[in-house]
Enzyme design. Structure first.
Site, PDB file in Angstrom:
ATOM      1  CG  ASP A 171      15.368  18.600  21.149  1.00 27.75           C
ATOM      2  OD1 ASP A 171      16.523  18.155  21.073  1.00 27.75           O
ATOM      3  OD2 ASP A 171      14.550  18.552  20.213  1.00 27.75           O
ATOM      4  CE  LYS A 172      15.895  26.509  27.546  1.00 27.22           C
ATOM      5  NZ  LYS A 172      16.320  27.883  27.165  1.00 27.22           N
TER       6      LYS A 172
END
Length: 330
Positions: A150-151
Site C-alpha cells: 500500500d502507498k
C-alpha cells in the site's frame, strides 16, 4: 486496420488456415503499424491477452482452426510505452541481473492507476533503468512489479528486471513458496478484550472483497476471495501490541482489514479503525503519525535463475520506532 482500431488497442483478424497460435499472431503483429516482436507476441499469449473466438488461450503451440477470429489486446504494450520517468531515490537492499529488492518508503504509490499520476515506483524504475525498461514486459502499467505494498506501508518490495523473472517470481507468490512478514502496531486496551489480547498467536481466515458501500476500501465479505493471515504477538503494551503478521495470501489491504476485523486495527489506519479508546496523548500521536503503522520487514524467495534461497530483512523505519516508544511509555 484503421487508425481508430489502433487507438482502441485491440486487433482482430481471421485465421486463413490452420496454424499455431504464436506463429499466426506474430506474423500479423510484426506488420505496421504494430511492429510487435515475436517474443512480445509470446508474452501476450502467456498472459492471456490473446483470444480465439472470445476465449483466452495461454499456450503458444495451440492449433487455431481456419476461420477462427483472433483478438489481441495490445493495451499492455501500449501503456508500457507511455510510462514517464520520475526521479525518486531508491533504497536498494539487493540487486543482480534478474531482480532487485528495495525498501519502499511511505507515501510512494507502487504503480500508476486512476488518480495516481506519474509519480509512482514504476515511474521511478523507468527513471532508474532507462525508458527501455518498460518495454521488456507485457504487463501494462506495472512492469517489474511482482507484488505490491500500500502507498503508506513501508518495507521490502521485490521487483523483476525482465518478463521471464517476473513470471517465475509471480508463480512463487501464487504457489505460496515465497514468504512475506510484517510488523504491525495494533490497538489494544487495558481490559484485554481485543483480538490479539486473547492469544499469543493465531490465524485470521476471513474472505475479502470490495466494501459494498465504500468501493475504494476492502471488507470481510462472505463470498469474497479467501484471505489468510498468520500472526503472533511480539510485545504487549497497555494500548497496543506489536505483532508479526505472515501472509498466506496477498489480498489488497489484507493485514489492515484482518486486524480491524478482530478488533485490533493497525494504529494510524483511519480508513479501517476506530481509535477513540486511546487516551488523548496517544490518540494525538496516532493522528500525527498519519498512516498505518505497518512495515514489511522480511521477504524470502528462490532466485529464478540460480535457485538460491534469498532472505532479506529490513529494520523498522525510525518514525515507526519512535511511535512504538511512545506507546511503551503509557
Amino acid at each position: 486496420m484503421t487508425g481508430s482500431e489502433v487507438e482502441e488497442r485491440r486487433v482482430s483478424f481471421a485465421a486463413e488456415e490452420e496454424e499455431r497460435l504464436d506463429k499466426l499472431v506474430a506474423r500479423k503483429l510484426e506488420e505496421e503499424p504494430w511492429k510487435v516482436t515475436r517474443s512480445k507476441c509470446k508474452q501476450l499469449i502467456e498472459r492471456g491477452q490473446i483470444e480465439v473466438d472470445g476465449t483466452p488461450f495461454t499456450k503458444a503451440g495451440t492449433l487455431v482452426k481456419a476461420g477462427s477470429t483472433i483478438t489481441c489486446d495490445l493495451s499492455a504494450l501500449h501503456e508500457a510505452r507511455e510510462i514517464k520517468p520520475f526521479s525518486h531515490p531508491l533504497e536498494i537492499l539487493h540487486e543482480d541481473e534478474e531482480l532487485l529488492v528495495i525498501n519502499k518508503p511511505a507515501g510512494l504509490v507502487v504503480h500508476p492507476g486512476a488518480g495516481t499520476g506519474q509519480e509512482t515506483l514504476v515511474n521511478a524504475l523507468v527513471d532508474y533503468f532507462g525508458k527501455a525498461f518498460a518495454g521488456k514486459f507485457a504487463t501494462g502499467g506495472r512492469p517489474g512489479i511482482v507484488h505490491r505494498l500500500d502507498k503508506d506501508t513501508t518495507g521490502a518490495l521485490l521487483i523483476a528486471k525482465n518478463d521471464s523473472a517476473l513470471a517465475a517470481l509471480s508463480e512463487q507468490f501464487k504457489e505460496r513458496t515465497a514468504s512475506r512478514r510484517y510488523y504491525a502496531l495494533v490497538l489494544s486496551t487495558p481490559r484485554k478484550l481485543r483480538g490479539v489480547d486473547k492469544e499469543d498467536s493465531g490465524v485470521i481466515d476471513a474472505p475479502l472483497d470490495r466494501h459494498p458501500l465504500k468501493r475504494t476500501l476492502m471488507a470481510v465479505v462472505e463470498d469474497g476471495r479467501r484471505a489468510v493471515t498468520h500472526w503472533r504477538v511480539l510485545e504487549r503494551m497497555n494500548y497496543a501490541s506489536l505483532v508479526e503478521a505472515k501472509l498466506e495470501t496477498g489480498r489488497t489491504h489484507q493485514v489492515r482489514v484482518h486486524f480491524a476485523h478482530i478488533g485490533s486495527p493497525v494504529i494510524g489506519d483511519r480508513s479501517y479503525g476506530d481509535f477513540s479508546p486511546l487516551p488523548s496523548t496517544l490518540f494525538r500521536l496516532h493522528e500525527e503519525f498519519g498512516r498505518q503503522a505497518l512495515h514489511a520487514h522480511f521477504i524470502s524467495f528462490v532466485h529464478p535463475t540460480t535457485g538460491e534461497k534469498i532472505k532479506i530483512e529490513v529494520p523498522m523505519p525510525e518514525e515507526m520506532t519512535r511511535l512504538l516508544e511512545e506507546f511503551r511509555k503509557v
